[in-house]
Design a protein around this motif. Structure first.
Motif, PDB file in Angstrom:
ATOM      1  N   TYR A   1       0.916  -1.153   0.154  1.00 21.45           N
ATOM      2  CA  TYR A   1       0.042   0.071   0.021  1.00 21.45           C
ATOM      3  C   TYR A   1       0.779   1.084  -0.016  1.00 21.45           C
ATOM      4  O   TYR A   1       0.717   2.196  -0.620  1.00 21.45           O
ATOM      5  N   LEU A   2       1.811   1.199   0.846  1.00 24.37           N
ATOM      6  CA  LEU A   2       2.816   2.392   1.059  1.00 24.37           C
ATOM      7  C   LEU A   2       3.483   2.782  -0.279  1.00 24.37           C
ATOM      8  O   LEU A   2       3.656   3.740  -0.847  1.00 24.37           O
ATOM      9  N   SER A   3       3.719   1.444  -0.855  1.00 26.83           N
ATOM     10  CA  SER A   3       4.810   1.615  -2.174  1.00 26.83           C
ATOM     11  C   SER A   3       3.993   2.099  -3.475  1.00 26.83           C
ATOM     12  O   SER A   3       4.347   2.671  -4.046  1.00 26.83           O
ATOM     13  N   LEU A   4       2.576   1.376  -3.324  1.00 28.65           N
ATOM     14  CA  LEU A   4       1.998   1.871  -4.531  1.00 28.65           C
ATOM     15  C   LEU A   4       1.083   2.990  -4.709  1.00 28.65           C
ATOM     16  O   LEU A   4       0.952   3.574  -5.517  1.00 28.65           O
ATOM     17  N   SER A   5       0.345   3.016  -3.326  1.00 29.90           N
ATOM     18  CA  SER A   5      -0.808   3.925  -3.353  1.00 29.90           C
ATOM     19  C   SER A   5      -0.491   5.395  -3.400  1.00 29.90           C
ATOM     20  O   SER A   5      -0.921   6.000  -4.538  1.00 29.90           O
ATOM     21  N   ASP A   6       0.576   6.005  -2.834  1.00 30.11           N
ATOM     22  CA  ASP A   6       0.739   7.206  -2.965  1.00 30.11           C
ATOM     23  C   ASP A   6       2.434   7.576  -3.179  1.00 30.11           C
ATOM     24  O   ASP A   6       2.901   8.668  -2.848  1.00 30.11           O
ATOM     25  N   THR A   7       2.875   6.740  -4.174  1.00 24.58           N
ATOM     26  CA  THR A   7       4.171   7.019  -4.603  1.00 24.58           C
ATOM     27  C   THR A   7       4.654   8.478  -5.036  1.00 24.58           C
ATOM     28  O   THR A   7       5.385   8.936  -4.184  1.00 24.58           O
ATOM     29  N   GLU A   8       3.545   8.915  -5.488  1.00 22.55           N
ATOM     30  CA  GLU A   8       3.923  10.358  -6.112  1.00 22.55           C
ATOM     31  C   GLU A   8       4.052  11.249  -4.922  1.00 22.55           C
ATOM     32  O   GLU A   8       4.788  11.956  -4.950  1.00 22.55           O
ATOM     33  N   LYS A   9       3.087  11.221  -4.190  1.00 18.89           N
ATOM     34  CA  LYS A   9       2.840  11.862  -2.872  1.00 18.89           C
ATOM     35  C   LYS A   9       4.178  12.098  -1.969  1.00 18.89           C
ATOM     36  O   LYS A   9       4.946  12.833  -1.593  1.00 18.89           O
ATOM     37  N   TYR A  10       4.675  10.503  -1.822  1.00 12.59           N
ATOM     38  CA  TYR A  10       5.822  10.380  -0.976  1.00 12.59           C
ATOM     39  C   TYR A  10       7.187  10.933  -1.797  1.00 12.59           C
ATOM     40  O   TYR A  10       8.095  11.388  -1.164  1.00 12.59           O
ATOM     41  N   GLN A  11       7.030  10.538  -3.130  1.00 17.01           N
ATOM     42  CA  GLN A  11       8.249  11.113  -4.037  1.00 17.01           C
ATOM     43  C   GLN A  11       8.360  12.317  -3.813  1.00 17.01           C
ATOM     44  O   GLN A  11       9.488  13.027  -3.528  1.00 17.01           O
ATOM     45  N   LEU A  12       7.187  13.228  -4.007  1.00 25.58           N
ATOM     46  CA  LEU A  12       7.434  14.626  -3.821  1.00 25.58           C
ATOM     47  C   LEU A  12       7.717  15.117  -2.308  1.00 25.58           C
ATOM     48  O   LEU A  12       8.670  16.043  -2.343  1.00 25.58           O
ATOM     49  N   LEU A  13       7.405  14.257  -1.326  1.00 24.61           N
ATOM     50  CA  LEU A  13       7.849  14.831   0.126  1.00 24.61           C
ATOM     51  C   LEU A  13       9.317  14.357   0.205  1.00 24.61           C
ATOM     52  O   LEU A  13       9.908  15.344   0.791  1.00 24.61           O
ATOM     53  N   SER A  14       9.907  13.271  -0.328  1.00 25.25           N
ATOM     54  CA  SER A  14      11.140  13.051  -0.266  1.00 25.25           C
ATOM     55  C   SER A  14      11.995  13.966  -0.847  1.00 25.25           C
ATOM     56  O   SER A  14      13.072  14.633  -0.612  1.00 25.25           O
ATOM     57  N   GLU A  15      11.415  14.632  -2.173  1.00 32.49           N
ATOM     58  CA  GLU A  15      12.212  15.515  -2.856  1.00 32.49           C
ATOM     59  C   GLU A  15      12.060  17.074  -2.087  1.00 32.49           C
ATOM     60  O   GLU A  15      13.036  17.768  -2.172  1.00 32.49           O
ATOM     61  N   GLU A  16      10.771  17.280  -1.233  1.00 36.83           N
ATOM     62  CA  GLU A  16      10.942  18.431  -0.489  1.00 36.83           C
ATOM     63  C   GLU A  16      11.910  18.413   0.603  1.00 36.83           C
ATOM     64  O   GLU A  16      12.475  19.525   0.936  1.00 36.83           O
ATOM     65  N   ASN A  17      12.168  17.303   1.034  1.00 39.97           N
ATOM     66  CA  ASN A  17      13.051  17.107   2.234  1.00 39.97           C
ATOM     67  C   ASN A  17      14.571  17.372   1.555  1.00 39.97           C
ATOM     68  O   ASN A  17      15.100  18.175   2.257  1.00 39.97           O
ATOM     69  N   ARG A  18      14.479  16.979   0.513  1.00 41.33           N
ATOM     70  CA  ARG A  18      15.964  16.806  -0.164  1.00 41.33           C
ATOM     71  C   ARG A  18      16.248  18.127  -0.639  1.00 41.33           C
ATOM     72  O   ARG A  18      17.478  18.595  -0.432  1.00 41.33           O
TER      73      ARG A  18
END
Lengths: 371, 686
Positions: B42-59
């Protein structure tokens, strides 16, 4: 059976399927630690491999000791480790907010970890000795309860909530498998719920915070909810195939906290993707299936209770760690055994595996004797 | 028997129980494993884009680079508002290790007052990541260098060379140009929480053209994408997008004329508006006294604010647009056009015996002019003529012409606010007093209202810009629109009035200045260039007893007004001058107009005159303003701020900057290069 094999019998008789699974977990862990250090064997990966192989060798050695021997020596061992727990209380080193280590110069010993398999074996021994008729009586409960609660209380005072929780759960599992009346467990569950506020009051501020954050993680994404938030970001942003080995931004840029210990799973999944995560879960499931099968195959009451309890101990490590990093359980500071860096948990799990292999060997010996 | 059998059964059943419970436990393990696998998927598939964005925002930290504000220049390209490099110090929240210690250290080096230290602490608490927090700006090089030298021991401190707005002409352009300042909470919200507005060093227009022309002047922010670790260490700088400077804004203003006019007003309170009467370009729109916009762009202190807001000459008030005056006799040329258009023959005469009787009321004239025709009535400013003739044609005939000449009209100008006043007519009065409960303020128009309006009193109140537009339209005969932004426009259409009517009025206005008129002392001191004009004196309050507003308290004295154009032979420029409480148009306003128009034709001559005048007033405008400020601080028992001393030392003497030279752009003090020894971190992050 193996007489005409080229491999010598003692080696052929090892449970190779299990050993492969354990090796896969441990070496995969080494890879993840190599990446967590930014692509370096130091400071974690090399230590991990050495320790892992040493403990695996120890576990295999332990498998040659007969279960009866463990049963004979378990009470003195209980006494010794209990003494060590007291020593920790008085002279232990403080780490991570809890006084739980004993420094022996060359090794850092965490007696509370050793206590986990010992309590399980003690309970197994106790219930094996208990006449069947007594099982529904109070005399089947209170000695077992004392065996668990006394060391558990000391561990709670260290205070090490995670370990004391695992110890308690492991003990209760043995009691459950021993056949205590079902209503006791239901009743205990109800009582525990009622006692939750008291337990809460015993917690350290950082533990209270973790619990609250687990319940409301989005309240404070940059503060105390940071662990869970960053862990979810790492897993989620890895997607199906991951960002590539050594290319996880969450881990490489240290947004993910404690990524070599408690949070190694999200660090690994970020780089390797969902399939690697599923693969690791599968490996643990195979390991646990083997342990459950050992318990079911055992005829001897001590052996089967011990096998069942030990398998649960391994399972709790694995399950609580994964549920925690995926935001389904509060952050309690439990590593992912065999996979993450840290000797104590690995030692405990290897001891569990060694005893399990010993019971397994006993079962096969019995089968050979009967046929 | 029974006793034996139970344990036997129990042992079996125990074994059975174990198997069953072990299966339950195994199932529980399997179930939880499945849950974990499901959660992982679920974590990997459902909101990948959202989490990728969050990780980019981190970075990545996106750091905005404020754009340089566009210059404002005058019609010849001479800078009016420019950017001057200055030194500033910011804090990068992510990189600070020990905020208290760093702030204390900075406070000591930069001599920050306690309230500033509090402000920095508060800002720092709410700031996150790489968004800098401003510590101090407009620092001297010494202080900047002092911070730079100590950088290694103060992680998170970022000294930068930035830009601040600079207005070379200072107070002379205050009201016209306005000033810039840090965006406040409301402005930040109004722009949808645009992050640029809270970027340290970024200023937005707060007043005047700086505010109204904000979109054109602002430019586009640059951005830097920084890859940073959780600990705030910079990994690398990715894709820096340079900022786009704001566009240059060319005004119709003649900066030298503007400055001359401002200085020429001396210690008076008032305004000068000069227009090109053929095109409508506003060449000068000066309101005095004024604030120095340079003081505002750094943020003004409470003391300065108190000084400006308590001054009875209202330096915070743009009198060219927001002050309304009864225009008095300056409206007589307009009325003369209306009379002719209504069929009055300009040769027709009226006998002035010092006033006009209407029913039981006597309307006074300022003199006994005897028999006057239109020409003479304008030249001598005879009220009786306009009472009599105005009554003949009626208010609506006057009002139509008044509006066509811009009176009571709101112009299409990029200004913050315009008070456009009133030129009344019957409909207006009806509307205005429809619901008036007072007996003397009735909704129906009376003849005495007409008489008052005919001499520019009564309900008539207008702003100085409107008077200038009126003068320009009469002078050129064209329907010119006032303009502030230098752009191409279609030529103005002629006014729908007979040229000979307009010509008769212009001739009378020539007479006012050059013949037997009220402003005979204000002839232009130039060969072959003559000015036409009309004086006006406006009562501040009703005449009481013998007092005619010619003495007594400054604030009750009459206003002096003057409208004019030049050259009379071929009108090019038109102007209005209003001197608050100057007691008379010919006495106070016309001399100023004379010098201002002289400046347009012969700058040196006008400057010589001004220098003489300034000596008699006690120094240049800057010197007098400085003295006034010091006196104010002294009266409050407060020390003069250090910045003032610095400014006084570095300010060029205003005689140099006055632009005696022709209107080539002066060397610009903007973007001065830093001393070469200075470490210049510039915009790059460390």
């Amino acid at each position: 059976m193996t007489a005409n094999s080229l491999v010598p019998a003692p080696i052929a008789h090892l449970p190779w399927r299990l050993i492969f699974v354990v090796l896969a977990i441990g070496l995969f862990g080494a890879l993840a630690l190599y990446s967590a250090a930014g692509g370096s064997m130091k400071p974690w990966a090399l230590n991990h491999i050495i320790r892992f192989l040493a403990f695996l060798g120890m576990a295999i050695t332990m498998s040659y000791i007969r279960p009866q021997t463990y049963r004979d020596w378990i009470w003195p061992a209980y006494g010794l480790v209990f003494f060590l727990l007291i020593a920790v209380m008085l002279y232990g080193a403080i780490g991570g907010g809890a006084r739980s280590w004993l420094e022996f110069g060359f090794i850092r010993l965490q007696p509370s970890e050793l206590m986990k398999p010992i309590v399980i074996l003690c309970l197994a021994s106790f219930y094996a000795r208990l006449p069947s008729a007594e099982i529904r009586k109070f005399s089947a409960i209170w000695p077992a309860a004392l065996i668990i609660v006394i060391p558990d209380f000391i561990i709670l005072l260290q205070p090490d909530l995670g370990t004391s929780l695992l110890l308690l759960l492991g003990g209760v599992m043995v009691m459950f498998l021993a056949g205590l009346p079902m209503r006791l467990f239901v009743g205990a569950a109800v009582a525990l719920t009622a006692m939750a506020p008291i337990v809460y009051s015993f917690m350290l501020p950082h533990q209270k915070k973790r619990l609250l954050i687990f319940l409301y993680p989005e309240e404070d994404p940059l503060g105390a909810g940071y662990h869970i938030t960053q862990s979810k970001i790492a897993i989620g942003s890895g997607g199906v195939f991951g960002k590539g080995f050594l290319h996880g931004t969450q881990s490489q840029l240290q947004y993910l906290p404690e990524q070599h210990t408690d949070f190694i799973f999200p660090a690994m999944v970020e780089e390797w993707g969902m399939f690697a995560g599923l693969f690791l879960i599968l490996l643990f499931t195979l390991l646990l299936r083997w342990a459950t099968k050992v318990a079911l195959d055992t005829k001897d009451r001590f052996g089967r209770l011990a096998a069942g309890g030990l398998s649960m101990t391994i399972f709790f490590y694995f399950a609580i760690n994964l549920l925690m990093v995926m935001g389904l359980a509060p952050v309690v500071g439990i590593p992912l055994p065999l996979f993450s860096y840290g000797g104590s948990a690995m030692l405990t799990v290897m001891i569990c595996l060694g005893i399990l292999m010993s019971i397994d060997r006993g079962n096969r010996r019995n089968r050979r004797d009967h046929t | 028997m029974r006793k034996r059998s139970i344990p036997l059964i129990t042992e079996n059943s125990q074994s059975y129980t174990f198997t069953r419970r072990a299966m339950v436990v195994g199932g529980f393990q399997l179930g939880l494993s499945a849950l974990m696998a499901g959660r992982l998927a679920y974590l990997s598939l459902s909101d990948t884009e959202k989490y990728q964005l969050l990780s980019e925002e981190n970075r990545f930290q996106l750091v905005l680079v404020p754009p340089r504000r566009g210059w404002i220049v005058d019609r010849f390209g001479k800078p009016i508002a420019v950017n001057r490099s200055d030194y500033r110090v910011d804090l990068i929240p992510d990189q600070i290790e020990n905020p208290d210690q760093v702030i204390a250290q900075l406070a000591q080096i930069l001599e920050l007052p306690p309230e500033e230290v509090d402000r920095i602490r508060k800002d720092l608490q709410v700031a996150a990541g790489y968004q800098p927090v401003a510590v101090a700006e407009n620092l001297t090089f010494d202080k900047y260098a002092a911070v730079t030298v100590r950088l290694p021991e103060m992680p998170g401190v970022a000294p930068l060379r930035g830009f601040s707005r600079f207005y070379p002409d200072g107070a002379a352009v205050g009201h016209l140009i306005g000033y810039v300042g840090t965006a406040n909470r409301e402005e930040y919200k109004a722009e949808g929480k645009n992050r640029l507005l809270i970027t340290p060093g970024f200023k937005i227009g707060k007043e005047g053209l700086e505010k109204t022309m904000e979109p054109r002047l602002r430019g586009l922010p640059g951005a830097k994408r920084l890859e940073v670790t959780a600990g705030g260490r910079l990994v690398r700088e990715l894709s820096a997008r340079p900022d786009t400077s704001g566009g240059q804004l060319a005004l119709t203003i003649d900066a030298d004329l503007q400055e001359f006019a401002a200085r020429r007003m001396g210690n008076e309170s008032g305004s000068v508006v000069v227009m090109d009467c053929q095109t409508g370009d506003i060449l000068c729109m000066a309101s005095m006294p004024a604030y120095d916009p340079n003081n505002f762009s750094d943020g003004i202190s409470n003391m300065e604010w108190e000084m400006l807001s308590t001054d009875e000459r209202r330096p915070l008030y743009n009198k060219t647009l927001n002050a309304l005056y009864p225009p008095g006799s300056t409206l007589k040329p307009m009325a003369a056009i209306a009379l002719q258009e209504a069929g009055i023959d300009p040769k027709e005469t009226v006998h002035c015996s010092g006033g006009y009787q209407l029913g039981n009321r006597f309307f006074r004239c300022l003199g006994r002019h005897g028999t006057v025709n239109m020409h003479r009535a304008i030249a001598k400013s005879c009220n009786t003529y306009f009472y009599s003739m105005g009554r003949k044609v009626g208010i609506d005939a006057l009002a139509t012409v008044a509006r066509s000449l811009g009176l009571g009209v709101k112009f299409d100008l990029p200004v913050v606010s315009q008070s456009y006043g009133t030129y009344p007519d019957t409909a207006w009065k009806k509307r205005r007093f429809e619901k008036s409960p007072r007996l003397i303020e009735r909704p129906d128009w009376t003849e005495s209202d007409t008489l008052n309006a005919a001499i520019g009193q009564g309900f008539v109140i207008l702003n100085p810009l409107q008077l200038a537009v009126m003068a320009a339209r009469i002078a050129s005969g064209k329907d010119v629109q006032p303009r502030l932004i230098l752009e191409k426009h279609p030529p103005a259409k002629p006014l729908p009035y007979a040229p000979e009517h307009l010509d008769a009025v212009r001739k009378a206005m020539w007479e006012v200045v050059n013949g037997d008129g009220t402003a005979g002392r204000s002839k232009l001191p130039l060969e072959g260039i003559e000015m036409g004009g009309k004086t006006g004196t406006a009562q501040v309050r009703r005449i009481t007893g013998g007092q005619r507003g010619q003495s007594g308290d400054w604030k009750y004295r009459d206003h002096g007004l003057f409208v004019c154009f030049a050259p009379t032979s071929n009108p090019r420029y038109a102007a209005s001058v209003v001197i608050d409480h100057g007691m008379g148009g010919s006495r106070a306003a016309a001399p100023v107009a004379k010098d201002v128009l002289t400046f347009l034709f012969d700058r040196n001559k006008a400057m010589q005159e001004l220098v003489k005048l300034e000596q008699s007033w006690g120094g240049t405008m800057a010197e007098r303003m400085d003295r006034q400020t010091r006196a104010f601080y002294a009266s409050k028992g407060k020390p003069v701020p250090e910045s003032m001393n610095r400014a006084a030392a570095s300010a060029p003497s205003s005689a140099d900057a006055a632009g005696v030279a022709p209107s080539t752009p002066a060397p610009i003090p903007a973007a001065a290069a830093p001393p070469s020894a200075a470490p210049a971190p510039g915009n790059s992050a460390r």
